[in-house]
Design a protein around this motif. Structure first.
Motif, PDB file in Angstrom:
ATOM      1  N   ALA A   1      37.778  46.644   7.507  1.00 12.85           N
ATOM      2  CA  ALA A   1      37.617  47.899   6.781  1.00 12.85           C
ATOM      3  C   ALA A   1      37.875  48.369   5.766  1.00 12.85           C
ATOM      4  CB  ALA A   1      36.279  48.702   7.070  1.00 12.85           C
ATOM      5  N   ALA A   2      38.087  48.886   5.267  1.00 14.77           N
ATOM      6  CA  ALA A   2      39.070  49.268   4.033  1.00 14.77           C
ATOM      7  C   ALA A   2      38.028  50.136   2.598  1.00 14.77           C
ATOM      8  CB  ALA A   2      39.361  48.653   2.751  1.00 14.77           C
ATOM      9  N   GLY A   3      37.687  51.643   3.150  1.00 12.11           N
ATOM     10  CA  GLY A   3      37.075  52.572   2.567  1.00 12.11           C
ATOM     11  C   GLY A   3      35.001  52.031   2.826  1.00 12.11           C
ATOM     12  N   ASP A   4      34.428  51.974   2.223  1.00 15.20           N
ATOM     13  CA  ASP A   4      33.549  51.536   2.692  1.00 15.20           C
ATOM     14  C   ASP A   4      33.223  50.243   2.284  1.00 15.20           C
ATOM     15  OD1 ASP A   4      32.222  54.247   2.822  1.00 15.20           O
ATOM     16  OD2 ASP A   4      31.800  54.568   1.298  1.00 15.20           O
ATOM     17  N   THR A   5      34.082  49.350   2.361  1.00 19.17           N
ATOM     18  CA  THR A   5      34.281  47.883   2.256  1.00 19.17           C
ATOM     19  C   THR A   5      34.162  46.831   3.445  1.00 19.17           C
ATOM     20  OG1 THR A   5      34.702  48.099  -0.194  1.00 19.17           O
ATOM     21  CG2 THR A   5      35.055  45.616   1.009  1.00 19.17           C
ATOM     22  N   VAL A   6      33.625  46.226   3.839  1.00 19.00           N
ATOM     23  CA  VAL A   6      34.117  45.102   5.389  1.00 19.00           C
ATOM     24  C   VAL A   6      34.490  43.877   4.424  1.00 19.00           C
ATOM     25  CG1 VAL A   6      32.783  44.078   7.126  1.00 19.00           C
ATOM     26  CG2 VAL A   6      31.836  46.238   6.064  1.00 19.00           C
ATOM     27  N   ALA A   7      35.351  43.767   5.051  1.00 23.33           N
ATOM     28  CA  ALA A   7      36.116  42.435   4.921  1.00 23.33           C
ATOM     29  C   ALA A   7      36.421  41.733   6.293  1.00 23.33           C
ATOM     30  CB  ALA A   7      37.671  42.847   4.064  1.00 23.33           C
ATOM     31  N   ALA A   8      36.296  40.199   5.338  1.00 25.59           N
ATOM     32  CA  ALA A   8      36.702  39.311   6.792  1.00 25.59           C
ATOM     33  C   ALA A   8      37.528  39.790   7.542  1.00 25.59           C
ATOM     34  CB  ALA A   8      35.855  38.084   6.219  1.00 25.59           C
ATOM     35  N   THR A   9      37.890  38.619   8.679  1.00 24.33           N
ATOM     36  CA  THR A   9      39.358  38.662   9.353  1.00 24.33           C
ATOM     37  C   THR A   9      39.431  37.434   9.888  1.00 24.33           C
ATOM     38  OG1 THR A   9      38.477  39.236  11.613  1.00 24.33           O
ATOM     39  CG2 THR A   9      39.339  40.616  10.183  1.00 24.33           C
TER      40      THR A   9
ATOM     41  N   THR B   1      20.237  45.418  14.802  1.00 21.90           N
ATOM     42  CA  THR B   1      19.293  45.391  13.544  1.00 21.90           C
ATOM     43  C   THR B   1      19.667  46.551  12.032  1.00 21.90           C
ATOM     44  OG1 THR B   1      17.539  44.461  14.995  1.00 21.90           O
ATOM     45  CG2 THR B   1      16.890  45.661  13.280  1.00 21.90           C
ATOM     46  N   LEU B   2      20.402  47.559  12.905  1.00 24.73           N
ATOM     47  CA  LEU B   2      20.279  48.656  11.706  1.00 24.73           C
ATOM     48  C   LEU B   2      21.652  48.573  10.821  1.00 24.73           C
ATOM     49  CD1 LEU B   2      20.558  51.527  14.346  1.00 24.73           C
ATOM     50  CD2 LEU B   2      18.300  51.205  12.434  1.00 24.73           C
ATOM     51  N   SER B   3      22.897  47.406  11.742  1.00 30.65           N
ATOM     52  CA  SER B   3      23.518  47.083  10.496  1.00 30.65           C
ATOM     53  C   SER B   3      23.304  46.533   9.244  1.00 30.65           C
ATOM     54  CB  SER B   3      24.549  46.184  11.637  1.00 30.65           C
ATOM     55  OG  SER B   3      24.143  44.313  10.879  1.00 30.65           O
ATOM     56  N   ALA B   4      22.319  46.090   9.035  1.00 30.63           N
ATOM     57  CA  ALA B   4      21.915  45.153   7.719  1.00 30.63           C
ATOM     58  C   ALA B   4      21.536  46.831   6.329  1.00 30.63           C
ATOM     59  CB  ALA B   4      20.369  44.420   7.551  1.00 30.63           C
ATOM     60  N   SER B   5      21.002  47.767   6.834  1.00 26.19           N
ATOM     61  CA  SER B   5      21.096  48.818   6.234  1.00 26.19           C
ATOM     62  C   SER B   5      22.095  49.961   5.847  1.00 26.19           C
ATOM     63  CB  SER B   5      20.056  49.832   7.331  1.00 26.19           C
ATOM     64  OG  SER B   5      21.019  50.385   8.017  1.00 26.19           O
ATOM     65  N   VAL B   6      23.931  49.125   6.366  1.00 25.86           N
ATOM     66  CA  VAL B   6      25.054  49.872   5.547  1.00 25.86           C
ATOM     67  C   VAL B   6      26.069  48.725   5.412  1.00 25.86           C
ATOM     68  CG1 VAL B   6      26.948  50.235   7.259  1.00 25.86           C
ATOM     69  CG2 VAL B   6      24.621  51.388   7.774  1.00 25.86           C
ATOM     70  N   ILE B   7      25.818  47.988   6.041  1.00 22.21           N
ATOM     71  CA  ILE B   7      26.352  46.528   5.051  1.00 22.21           C
ATOM     72  C   ILE B   7      25.584  45.463   4.791  1.00 22.21           C
ATOM     73  CG2 ILE B   7      27.921  44.259   5.829  1.00 22.21           C
ATOM     74  CD1 ILE B   7      28.646  46.114   8.979  1.00 22.21           C
ATOM     75  N   ASP B   8      25.777  45.201   3.283  1.00 26.12           N
ATOM     76  CA  ASP B   8      24.769  44.295   2.465  1.00 26.12           C
ATOM     77  C   ASP B   8      25.101  42.600   2.592  1.00 26.12           C
ATOM     78  OD1 ASP B   8      24.025  46.767   0.819  1.00 26.12           O
ATOM     79  OD2 ASP B   8      25.550  46.458  -0.563  1.00 26.12           O
ATOM     80  N   LEU B   9      26.251  42.453   2.970  1.00 24.90           N
ATOM     81  CA  LEU B   9      26.183  41.007   2.785  1.00 24.90           C
ATOM     82  C   LEU B   9      26.929  40.836   4.782  1.00 24.90           C
ATOM     83  CD1 LEU B   9      26.257  38.251   1.561  1.00 24.90           C
ATOM     84  CD2 LEU B   9      28.744  38.590   0.645  1.00 24.90           C
ATOM     85  N   PRO B  10      26.821  40.138   5.365  1.00 29.68           N
ATOM     86  CA  PRO B  10      26.697  39.723   6.707  1.00 29.68           C
ATOM     87  C   PRO B  10      28.367  38.661   6.500  1.00 29.68           C
ATOM     88  CG  PRO B  10      24.510  39.340   6.322  1.00 29.68           C
ATOM     89  CD  PRO B  10      24.447  39.228   5.634  1.00 29.68           C
TER      90      PRO B  10
END
Length: 157
Positions: free
Chosen positions: A18-26, A121-130
């Motif tokens: 993650a960088a800031g509030d953005t999750v990135a693929a590794t 389950t709660l991760s969906a409330s923070v991360i929009d796109l799996p």
């Protein structure tokens, strides 16, 4: 700043950044002790692989998510988990990157998640796109750890 989140599931360490509030693929999406080598060579190979990943992804910080407080890991499972996490921390230290463990309680606090409920389950409330593949109970938790690490860094800075 880019933070690598690590979620150990037995002998596999699932990754997300993650960088800031953005999750990135590794790439790769996981690290694990290689098979077919003697124990000492396995350790050296995993440490080298981890250093390579940290450099390739330009990782500044590593956050290793602690297991559930009520986990029931066997000794053998615990040994492989702790060994892997220790080698990740060692690789980060060798490259002068910060590395911290993060409790699930602290993660929930940093991400404003409720104290109860399944974290995956709660991760969906923070991360929009799996991020596919291997998302549920694996990389989703690594992504939450990376996001929480980023929040903690920005709050301290």
């Amino acid at each position: 700043m880019t933070t690598l989140g690590v979620n150990s599931a037995s002998d596999i360490m699932w990754l997300a950044s993650a960088a800031g509030d953005t999750v990135a693929a590794t790439d790769p999406i996981k690290l694990e002790l290689p098979t077919g080598l003697e124990a000492g060579r396995q350790l050296a190979a995993l440490a080298e692989d981890t250093e390579r990943v940290l450099r390739a992804l330009n990782i500044d910080n590593v956050v290793i998510l602690d297991p559930e407080p009520n986990n029931r890991l066997t000794f053998a499972q615990s040994r492989r988990r702790v060994t892997g996490e220790t080698l990740v921390a060692l690789a980060a230290a060798r490259l002068d990157r910060s590395c911290d463990h993060l409790s699930r309680r602290r993660l929930r606090s940093l991400l404003d998640l409720p104290a109860g409920g399944d974290l995956s389950t709660l991760s969906a409330s923070v991360i929009d796109l799996p991020l596919a593949p291997h998302w549920k109970r694996k990389r989703d938790l690594a992504a939450l750890a990376a996001l929480a690490g980023e929040r903690e860094i920005h709050a301290a800075g």
